[in-house]
Design a protein around this motif. Structure first.
Motif, PDB file in Angstrom:
ATOM      1  N   GLY A  94      -9.322 -12.858   2.013  1.00 51.08           N
ATOM      2  CA  GLY A  94      -9.156 -14.292   1.837  1.00 51.08           C
ATOM      3  C   GLY A  94      -7.820 -14.670   1.240  1.00 51.08           C
ATOM      4  O   GLY A  94      -7.519 -15.858   1.079  1.00 51.08           O
ATOM      5  N   ASN A  95      -6.990 -13.677   0.896  1.00 51.66           N
ATOM      6  CA  ASN A  95      -5.667 -13.943   0.320  1.00 51.66           C
ATOM      7  C   ASN A  95      -4.626 -14.103   1.420  1.00 51.66           C
ATOM      8  O   ASN A  95      -4.888 -13.835   2.596  1.00 51.66           O
ATOM      9  CB  ASN A  95      -5.250 -12.791  -0.598  1.00 51.66           C
ATOM     10  N   ASP A  96      -3.423 -14.496   1.018  1.00 52.92           N
ATOM     11  CA  ASP A  96      -2.309 -14.580   1.951  1.00 52.92           C
ATOM     12  C   ASP A  96      -1.558 -13.258   2.061  1.00 52.92           C
ATOM     13  O   ASP A  96      -0.732 -13.092   2.962  1.00 52.92           O
ATOM     14  CB  ASP A  96      -1.325 -15.676   1.527  1.00 52.92           C
ATOM     15  N   SER A  97      -1.819 -12.331   1.131  1.00 51.73           N
ATOM     16  CA  SER A  97      -1.171 -11.023   1.176  1.00 51.73           C
ATOM     17  C   SER A  97      -2.012 -10.017   0.424  1.00 51.73           C
ATOM     18  O   SER A  97      -2.738 -10.369  -0.512  1.00 51.73           O
ATOM     19  CB  SER A  97       0.235 -11.084   0.552  1.00 51.73           C
ATOM     20  N   VAL A  98      -1.895  -8.758   0.837  1.00 46.18           N
ATOM     21  CA  VAL A  98      -2.554  -7.674   0.122  1.00 46.18           C
ATOM     22  C   VAL A  98      -1.745  -6.405   0.310  1.00 46.18           C
ATOM     23  O   VAL A  98      -1.310  -6.089   1.419  1.00 46.18           O
ATOM     24  CB  VAL A  98      -4.011  -7.472   0.607  1.00 46.18           C
ATOM     25  N   ALA A  99      -1.487  -5.702  -0.785  1.00 42.64           N
ATOM     26  CA  ALA A  99      -0.745  -4.445  -0.772  1.00 42.64           C
ATOM     27  C   ALA A  99      -1.737  -3.290  -0.822  1.00 42.64           C
ATOM     28  O   ALA A  99      -2.605  -3.256  -1.706  1.00 42.64           O
ATOM     29  CB  ALA A  99       0.210  -4.379  -1.958  1.00 42.64           C
ATOM     30  N   LEU A 100      -1.615  -2.346   0.103  1.00 43.27           N
ATOM     31  CA  LEU A 100      -2.555  -1.232   0.210  1.00 43.27           C
ATOM     32  C   LEU A 100      -1.835   0.100   0.002  1.00 43.27           C
ATOM     33  O   LEU A 100      -0.706   0.270   0.454  1.00 43.27           O
ATOM     34  CB  LEU A 100      -3.220  -1.254   1.592  1.00 43.27           C
TER      35      LEU A 100
END
Length: 589
Positions: A94-100
């Motif tokens: 649901g976010n605009d970005s995610v770091a994996l």
């Protein structure tokens, strides 16, 4: 208001002034280079953009610079994770970005189109933005990069002045993103393919002032083999040889990257030293001691002499010939995140000033210092975090003060356009010539200002210089008339090893908000007989000199530099005076 006559000034380096006569001639055909107001910029790693834009600290500091120069610092969003960035319609979080798999060691960065809007309005009005597209993923005809380009422009509009295609593409073979045939010939083919799709798109053709491209983006220093990750033919020289006129129509700048020291591997880790960073000769022509040497060695005695900034002269020439300037598109003191005790000290701040002005004098139009929200080299950090079993606070480090000082030097009055040059005959450890600024680069390790809540306490100074801090008097022969007032702006700190208590003109900045603290302490000097100006300068300190008011006076000069020990050096010099007349620049000798 200070009149910005550009003159050449002395840079006193680690060895100090020697007791010998030195003759320095200024060639009649000495070339100058532009000193643009936004010469000092920042590069932000994509995965850390959200952190920097989550608090007002960075925006406040950037507005401070804009208030001095009239132009905000340029911002490049790029770095290693640019080639690991993927755009999606939506994210499951649901976010605009995610770091994996997570920060700080993410190896994939997923974004939506809304991510660009989330930070596009954060930076001060007038900020030039550069965005690095994912060149590594070349399946599906670069659909991912093309989608990012369209989304970035839709959100950022005219703020977006350039795209980059990939980050440090001369590492792609080593990263297994390209096969061993990867070189300038295959790069230019892929450059034309991707840029052709972007410039041929409906949104690009409809844009009033569409973004151009920053080409190259090479990391490996051309002449330093042990800092090269792979064997290839990437250089600005080679790239411009295979370009066509239509390529150059869309190229606004060329970019290279440089980190003088590195934590990336054991051999370079053993070479990291603050006294080698804060040293003018090492910055220009590196003297790198090979283990097990620990003490500073004379050139040719237990050292490898390699090239730092000087190796970029052919790259600058190639870019100039192609019709676009070279920029140092990503840099900092120590690669792979920096090294606390080196990168976050006042010595690194002095190095930063020297570095930017040296590059500008060589023809490197702008220099972008890399930022990571949890990196030890970052000039400021936006939020608290855990590092190496310590809790670090948000804050400002000495590198920020280097930027503020350079901004004071690069600020022009009205339509004035500044230029800078270096004196070829004054380019040693003891003496160097630039416009506007004196720096004493000598190492002085003091006993105060050692800590900073935003830096590692484990690296606070433990070794200190003995005796009183040396102070010298510079007796500088200038083209200015006797009796003229000259303002002096000082970059000062408790010592080379200091992490705090740094000021510019007596002003500090609140580490939480970026607000200026204290009133400026104006310092006015008077030009003496025959144009001689006396300036006191402590070991490890910088001073910017500006003549106050209008007028001109040109004299043949003799410069004498005296140290506290009474040693003197006489330097015969004819000053090059740059007089600003309306929109033009008139050179007088």
């Amino acid at each position: 208001m200070a009149a910005r006559s550009v003159v050449f000034t002395a840079l006193v380096a680690a060895a100090g002034i020697t007791a010998q006569d030195t003759a320095v001639d200024v060639p009649a055909d000495l070339a100058t280079r532009p000193l643009v107001p936004d010469v000092y910029g920042y590069s932000i790693e994509p995965i850390w953009v959200d952190a920097y834009t989550s608090t007002p600290l960075a925006a406040n500091l950037l507005r401070v610079i804009a208030g001095v120069t009239g132009k905000p610092p340029p911002i490049r969003v790029g770095g290693n994770t640019a080639d690991q960035t993927y755009i999606h319609d939506t994210l499951s979080t649901g976010n605009d970005s995610v770091a994996l798999p997570g920060l700080p060691s993410a190896n994939q960065f997923n974004i939506t189109a809304n991510w660009f809007q989330s930070w596009g309005d954060y930076f001060p009005e007038g900020t030039d933005l550069i965005y690095t597209l994912n060149l590594a993923v070349n399946d599906s005809a670069w659909a991912n990069a093309i989608a990012q380009a369209e989304a970035a422009h839709a959100a950022l509009g005219k703020k977006l002045v350039m795209f980059e295609l990939g980050n440090e593409i001369d590492h792609f073979i080593n990263k297994k993103w390209r096969d061993p045939s990867w070189g300038v010939e295959t790069y230019i083919e892929q450059f034309r393919n991707l840029t052709g799709q972007i410039t041929g798109s409906d949104w690009y053709k409809a844009a009033e002032d569409p973004p151009k491209f920053q080409a190259g983006v090479f990391a490996d220093p051309p002449w330093v083999p042990d800092q090269q990750d792979e064997l290839d033919d990437f250089s600005i020289e080679n790239l411009t040889k295979v370009e066509r006129p239509e390529d150059r129509d869309i190229i606004a700048t060329y970019a290279t990257h440089l980190y003088p020291q590195s934590t990336c591997d054991p051999p370079r880790w053993l070479r990291m030293r603050l006294d080698l960073l804060s040293n003018h000769t090492t910055l220009w022509l590196a003297r790198i001691p090979a283990p097990p040497f620990v003490e500073v060695e004379a050139a040719g005695s237990g050292t490898n002499t390699q090239q730092n900034v000087s190796q970029y002269a052919p790259q600058v020439a190639a870019a100039d010939a192609a019709g676009a300037p070279l920029v140092m598109g990503e840099t900092n003191s120590v690669s792979c995140g920096g090294r606390s005790g080196i990168s976050d000290t006042f010595g690194a701040a002095l190095w930063g000033v020297d570095y930017v002005l040296m590059g500008a004098a060589l023809g490197i139009r702008k220099t972008y210092f890399h930022l990571g929200a949890q990196s030890e080299y970052s000039a400021f950090t936006p939020a608290p975090y855990e590092l190496k079993n310590e809790t670090l606070q948000a804050g400002i480090r000495p590198g920020w003060y280097a930027h503020y000082f350079v901004a004071r030097a690069a600020a022009a009055d009205g339509a004035e356009r500044l230029r800078i040059a270096a004196l070829p005959a004054a380019n040693t450890s003891e003496l160097s010539g630039y416009a506007l600024v004196f720096l004493d680069m000598g190492v002085w390790n003091g006993t105060s200002g050692l800590g900073n809540p935003s830096t590692l306490g484990a690296t606070d100074g433990r070794s200190f210089s003995e005796g009183a801090r040396p102070t010298g008097t510079l007796r500088v022969s200038t083209p200015w008339c006797a009796g003229r007032d000259v303002s002096a702006t000082r970059l000062a700190g408790p010592g080379t090893n200091a992490k705090s208590d740094v000021t510019v003109a007596g002003v500090a900045f609140d580490p939480r908000t970026g607000a200026a603290l204290g009133e400026e302490a104006p310092e006015t000097l008077a030009v003496g007989a025959n144009g001689v100006l006396e300036v006191s300068l402590r070991r490890a300190e910088g001073v910017l000199l500006e003549v106050v008011g209008a007028g001109e006076c040109t004299v043949e000069t003799v410069e004498t530099v005296e140290t506290s020990a009474g040693a003197a050096e006489r330097v015969r010099r004819v000053w090059l005076v740059v007089l600003v007349v309306g929109m033009g620049i008139v050179f007088g000798m």
